[in-house]
Structures are given as C-alpha cells and as structure tokens.
Design a protein around this motif. Sequence first.
Motif, short mmCIF file in Angstrom:
data_model
loop_
_atom_site.label_atom_id
_atom_site.label_comp_id
_atom_site.label_asym_id
_atom_site.label_seq_id
_atom_site.Cartn_x
_atom_site.Cartn_y
_atom_site.Cartn_z
N ALA A 62 0.86 -1.19 0.00
CA ALA A 62 0.00 0.00 0.00
C ALA A 62 0.90 1.24 0.00
N ASP A 63 0.71 2.15 0.96
CA ASP A 63 1.54 3.37 0.97
C ASP A 63 2.67 3.30 2.00
N GLN A 64 2.97 2.10 2.53
CA GLN A 64 4.03 1.90 3.51
C GLN A 64 5.15 1.08 2.89
N PHE A 65 6.39 1.32 3.32
CA PHE A 65 7.50 0.49 2.85
C PHE A 65 8.56 0.39 3.94
N SER A 66 9.41 -0.62 3.80
CA SER A 66 10.54 -0.83 4.71
C SER A 66 11.58 -1.61 3.93
N GLY A 67 12.69 -1.90 4.58
CA GLY A 67 13.73 -2.66 3.90
C GLY A 67 15.05 -2.54 4.61
N THR A 68 16.13 -2.64 3.83
CA THR A 68 17.48 -2.56 4.36
C THR A 68 18.32 -1.66 3.46
N GLY A 69 19.44 -1.23 4.00
CA GLY A 69 20.36 -0.40 3.24
C GLY A 69 21.79 -0.66 3.65
N THR A 70 22.71 -0.24 2.78
CA THR A 70 24.14 -0.28 3.08
C THR A 70 24.75 1.01 2.55
N GLN A 71 25.87 1.43 3.17
CA GLN A 71 26.55 2.66 2.75
C GLN A 71 28.04 2.54 3.00
N SER A 72 28.81 3.16 2.13
CA SER A 72 30.21 3.42 2.38
C SER A 72 30.40 4.91 2.15
N GLY A 73 31.50 5.47 2.61
CA GLY A 73 31.60 6.91 2.48
C GLY A 73 33.00 7.46 2.47
N ILE A 74 33.05 8.73 2.10
CA ILE A 74 34.29 9.50 2.07
C ILE A 74 34.02 10.78 2.85
N CYS A 75 34.95 11.17 3.70
CA CYS A 75 34.78 12.39 4.49
C CYS A 75 35.85 13.42 4.16
#
Length: 153
Positions: A62-75
Amino acid sequence: MRYCRLASVALLAALAACGAGDTNAPPSLSLSGTWRQSGDLHDATTGDSHIHLGTFALQQAADQFSGTGTQSGICNSTTSQYTGPLADPSEFAVTAGTLTDRLVTFKRDICTYQGSFVEGKSNRITGTMTCAYTLNGVDYSFAGQWQADRIGN
C-alpha cells in the motif's frame, strides 16, 4: 431539439475518447526493488562533510515500505575513506517509510530522509536528509542532499 441531441452525442464521444486515450496519467509509483543511493552531507558546527554511496532494498505494501540499506563513504576529501555511523559497512534497517502521491519519507537509525519521485519518472528520487549522532563526546548533525535510482526489481 435535434441540435441538442447531436451536441450531446458529440460531447459524450469526445469525453470517451479523452478518457480512453489519456496518456498524461501518472504512472503507478512503487518503491519495491533495489535502489542505488548517494548523499552529500555537511555538518555546519564541525565543518565536516560526508559523501556516501550505497543501496536500498525496499518492499512496499500500500503506501508503507521498509527494507534494508548499506553505505560506504568519504569524508572531507576524495582520499579519506570513512567508516563510522554514516557509513558503517553493516546493513541497516529502513523504517517508517511512507509514499504519499510522489512524496517519500523514511528513517534509518540516525537519519531521516525526505524526497519525491522526479516528475514523470518512476525510477528516480531526489530529496534532503538529516543525520545526528554523538561519537567520542562530539555531537554531529549532518544535513544535505540525497538521490536514489532504481537498479532492479
């Protein structure tokens, strides 16, 4: 009287043709799938900056969602690889996701995302995000832009 009937028939035919051939209707938007995401964040207090790259795997009902994520980064520069709260290599949960018309909002543990589907596209979202955490006694409060592009179903 005959003129009124002909005008009514012509009007009904025109309305039916418009409704049947309307190609301007918005596409059905869904967040389900895999998204490549990136962000450019800055902390006004510390002067730190952070660019992250990653993915979201989302499921919508419907109008709801969820899940997973991953990130890498540079500072702070293009040569300083960052690991920490904004780019911990561990998977994180995407929670409290809602899709209202084209508007998208969701959270992860330390960040809040807001954005919208780019008009006319069902595979690109742009918006803003804020992230806040404390590390080694220092309070960080990042804000900036993010975007996501669908890369799979």
